[in-house]
Design a protein around this motif. Sequence first.
Motif, PDB file in Angstrom:
ATOM      1  N   PHE A  45     -35.712  80.674 -16.199  1.00 44.03           N
ATOM      2  CA  PHE A  45     -35.028  79.387 -16.337  1.00 44.03           C
ATOM      3  C   PHE A  45     -35.001  78.633 -15.009  1.00 44.03           C
ATOM      4  CE2 PHE A  45     -33.065  81.123 -20.286  1.00 44.03           C
ATOM      5  CZ  PHE A  45     -33.533  80.123 -21.131  1.00 44.03           C
ATOM      6  N   GLY A  46     -34.860  79.341 -13.917  1.00 44.38           N
ATOM      7  CA  GLY A  46     -34.888  78.683 -12.611  1.00 44.38           C
ATOM      8  C   GLY A  46     -36.238  78.047 -12.335  1.00 44.38           C
ATOM      9  N   LEU A  47     -37.321  78.778 -12.603  1.00 43.77           N
ATOM     10  CA  LEU A  47     -38.662  78.211 -12.420  1.00 43.77           C
ATOM     11  C   LEU A  47     -38.917  77.047 -13.371  1.00 43.77           C
ATOM     12  CD1 LEU A  47     -40.948  81.320 -11.870  1.00 43.77           C
ATOM     13  CD2 LEU A  47     -40.271  79.589 -10.212  1.00 43.77           C
ATOM     14  N   SER A  48     -38.397  77.123 -14.577  1.00 40.17           N
ATOM     15  CA  SER A  48     -38.580  76.032 -15.536  1.00 40.17           C
ATOM     16  C   SER A  48     -37.909  74.752 -15.054  1.00 40.17           C
ATOM     17  CB  SER A  48     -38.009  76.424 -16.901  1.00 40.17           C
ATOM     18  OG  SER A  48     -38.682  77.533 -17.400  1.00 40.17           O
ATOM     19  N   ILE A  49     -36.736  74.880 -14.504  1.00 45.64           N
ATOM     20  CA  ILE A  49     -36.018  73.696 -14.009  1.00 45.64           C
ATOM     21  C   ILE A  49     -36.757  73.083 -12.829  1.00 45.64           C
ATOM     22  CG2 ILE A  49     -33.876  72.964 -12.868  1.00 45.64           C
ATOM     23  CD1 ILE A  49     -32.424  74.990 -14.701  1.00 45.64           C
ATOM     24  N   LEU A  52     -39.854  71.309 -14.169  1.00 47.69           N
ATOM     25  CA  LEU A  52     -39.521  70.027 -14.797  1.00 47.69           C
ATOM     26  C   LEU A  52     -39.217  68.955 -13.752  1.00 47.69           C
ATOM     27  CD1 LEU A  52     -37.299  71.142 -17.802  1.00 47.69           C
ATOM     28  CD2 LEU A  52     -39.527  70.038 -17.906  1.00 47.69           C
ATOM     29  N   ALA A  53     -38.527  69.327 -12.696  1.00 46.73           N
ATOM     30  CA  ALA A  53     -38.222  68.359 -11.640  1.00 46.73           C
ATOM     31  C   ALA A  53     -39.503  67.893 -10.950  1.00 46.73           C
ATOM     32  CB  ALA A  53     -37.261  68.975 -10.632  1.00 46.73           C
ATOM     33  N   LEU A  54     -40.425  68.806 -10.677  1.00 42.46           N
ATOM     34  CA  LEU A  54     -41.677  68.428 -10.027  1.00 42.46           C
ATOM     35  C   LEU A  54     -42.520  67.520 -10.912  1.00 42.46           C
ATOM     36  CD1 LEU A  54     -42.692  71.793  -8.350  1.00 42.46           C
ATOM     37  CD2 LEU A  54     -41.877  69.716  -7.220  1.00 42.46           C
TER      38      LEU A  54
END
Length: 63
Positions: A45-49, A52-54
């Motif tokens: 979930f941390g990598l997904s967030i 998404l921001a990038l």
Amino acid sequence: MIDITKEDFLREGYIEFENVSKKKSKIKNWISKKKFLTIAIGFYFGLSIVNLALVYYFFKMLV
């Protein structure tokens, strides 16, 4: 037989306390049993967030 009328009843350690464990919630119990899976889900979930921001800022630069 224990004489509870003595003054030193409490000092001699006749009373034994029994530790009763508190009931954990189902989620806390699951997390404590499957620590590796919980860490992996949090990492995902941390990598997904971050991803998404990038992507958001990449397309924001194009506009």
